[in-house]
Design an enzyme around this catalytic site. Structure first.
Site, mmCIF file in Angstrom:
data_model
loop_
_atom_site.group_PDB
_atom_site.id
_atom_site.type_symbol
_atom_site.label_atom_id
_atom_site.label_comp_id
_atom_site.label_asym_id
_atom_site.label_seq_id
_atom_site.Cartn_x
_atom_site.Cartn_y
_atom_site.Cartn_z
ATOM 1 C CB CYS A 74 -0.881 -0.175 1.299
ATOM 2 S SG CYS A 74 -1.884 1.521 1.493
ATOM 3 C CB CYS A 181 -2.602 3.742 -5.856
ATOM 4 S SG CYS A 181 -3.908 3.054 -4.951
HETATM 5 N N1 DGL Z 1 -3.972 0.547 -2.493
HETATM 6 C C1 DGL Z 1 -3.611 1.749 -1.678
HETATM 7 C C2 DGL Z 1 -2.490 2.427 -1.880
HETATM 8 O O1 DGL Z 1 -1.455 1.819 -2.767
HETATM 9 C C3 DGL Z 1 -4.640 2.361 -0.810
HETATM 10 C C4 DGL Z 1 -6.116 2.627 -1.282
HETATM 11 C C5 DGL Z 1 -6.956 3.493 -0.529
HETATM 12 O O2 DGL Z 1 -7.572 2.687 0.328
HETATM 13 O O3 DGL Z 1 -7.411 4.417 -0.850
HETATM 14 O O4 DGL Z 1 -2.147 3.741 -1.804
#
Ligand code: DGL
Length: 260
Positions: A74, A181
């Site tokens: 993440c 993301c």
């Molecule tokens: N998948 C996550 C990232 O890489 C977070 C997405 C979210 O929860 O808004 O930042």
């Protein structure tokens, strides 16, 4: 602790499964435990302080199970609980370090960082990259609606294309677009279609390689855990992201980890 019980991966929702997919493409039998903090998704709409706390607790939970290496799959969590705040000697792998090295190696002139709203607003991703690659000009844009689209697990080529196009339309042209993301890694090919393969960087590939190089990873099951209530939603997204790899996709609910 590398590879004691397998790799642990943490994200707010389904996005980190795009890193798991890259791990399993290299090592189809690898033992992987995935923890989604579904009850607190989306991190992109929360404060850095909140996301940092959730991420730390999620990582500690995976470590307490004897998993290693643990990957913060993440980007928002990686900047909200940065390396400087982690315990000394921590073998946690985050989304930033391999990207910094890759951009420094490629030395593109202009880079666009596509991320969650919280990552963009914090400015932390951008300043970490800028410090490592001072000659590159970085810009950033948030694409939070693309996070939601992927999380629901029912995107189509057209809906993903429309969302990607509208994010890119807000930003100046760049030589390289970083999908900062992990949710966006589910639709990498849509960005490649719009921009050409050479202009898209999906950090999941680099992070997966780093996790597999961390030590001997045992063979074992793929466990998908979530603190969220909507098991069907995570399963639907997991089937889209991992389904073709032929591993059984079952999702279990776990209790929310509360602050000590
Ligand atoms: N998948 C996550 C990232 O890489 C977070 C997405 C979210 O929860 O808004 O930042």
């Amino acid at each position: 602790m590398g590879g004691l019980k397998g790799i642990g991966c943490f994200d707010s929702g389904a996005g980190g499964l795009t890193v798991v997919r890259r791990i399993l493409q290299e090592r189809p039998d690898a033992a992987v435990t995935y923890l989604a903090d579904g009850i607190h998704w989306p991190y992109g709409e929360r404060s850095m302080a909140q996301v940092g706390g959730f991420t730390r607790r999620g990582v500690e939970r995976l470590e307490a199970e004897g998993l290693g290496p643990v990957v913060i799959a993440c980007n928002t969590g990686s900047v909200a609980w940065p390396a400087e705040e982690r315990p000394a000697g921590s073998d946690v792998i985050d989304m930033l370090a391999p990207v910094r090295a890759e951009i420094a190696r490629r030395a593109p002139e202009r880079v666009l960082v596509l991320a969650t709203r919280a990552t963009v607003d914090s400015g932390r991703y951008l300043s970490a990259m800028q410090a490592a690659c001072p000659a590159t000009h970085f810009t950033q844009v948030a694409a939070q609606d693309l996070v939601s689209l992927v999380e629901q697990g029912n995107w189509t080529q057209d809906s993903a294309l429309a969302s990607a196009r509208s994010a890119l339309a807000k930003a100046p042209r760049a030589d390289l677009v970083v999908l900062a993301c992990t949710h966006f890694g589910a639709v990498t090919e849509v960005f490649e279609e719009l921009l050409g393969d050479a202009r898209v960087l999906d950090p999941g590939v680099l992070v997966a390689r780093r996790a597999l190089a961390a030590g001997p990873i045992p063979a074992g099951e793929l466990r998908l855990l979530t603190t969220g209530r909507d098991l069907r939603r995570l399963r639907r997204a997991a089937l889209r992201i991992l389904g073709h790899l032929g591993r059984p996709v079952r999702v279990e609910r776990v209790e929310e980890v509360v602050a000590p």
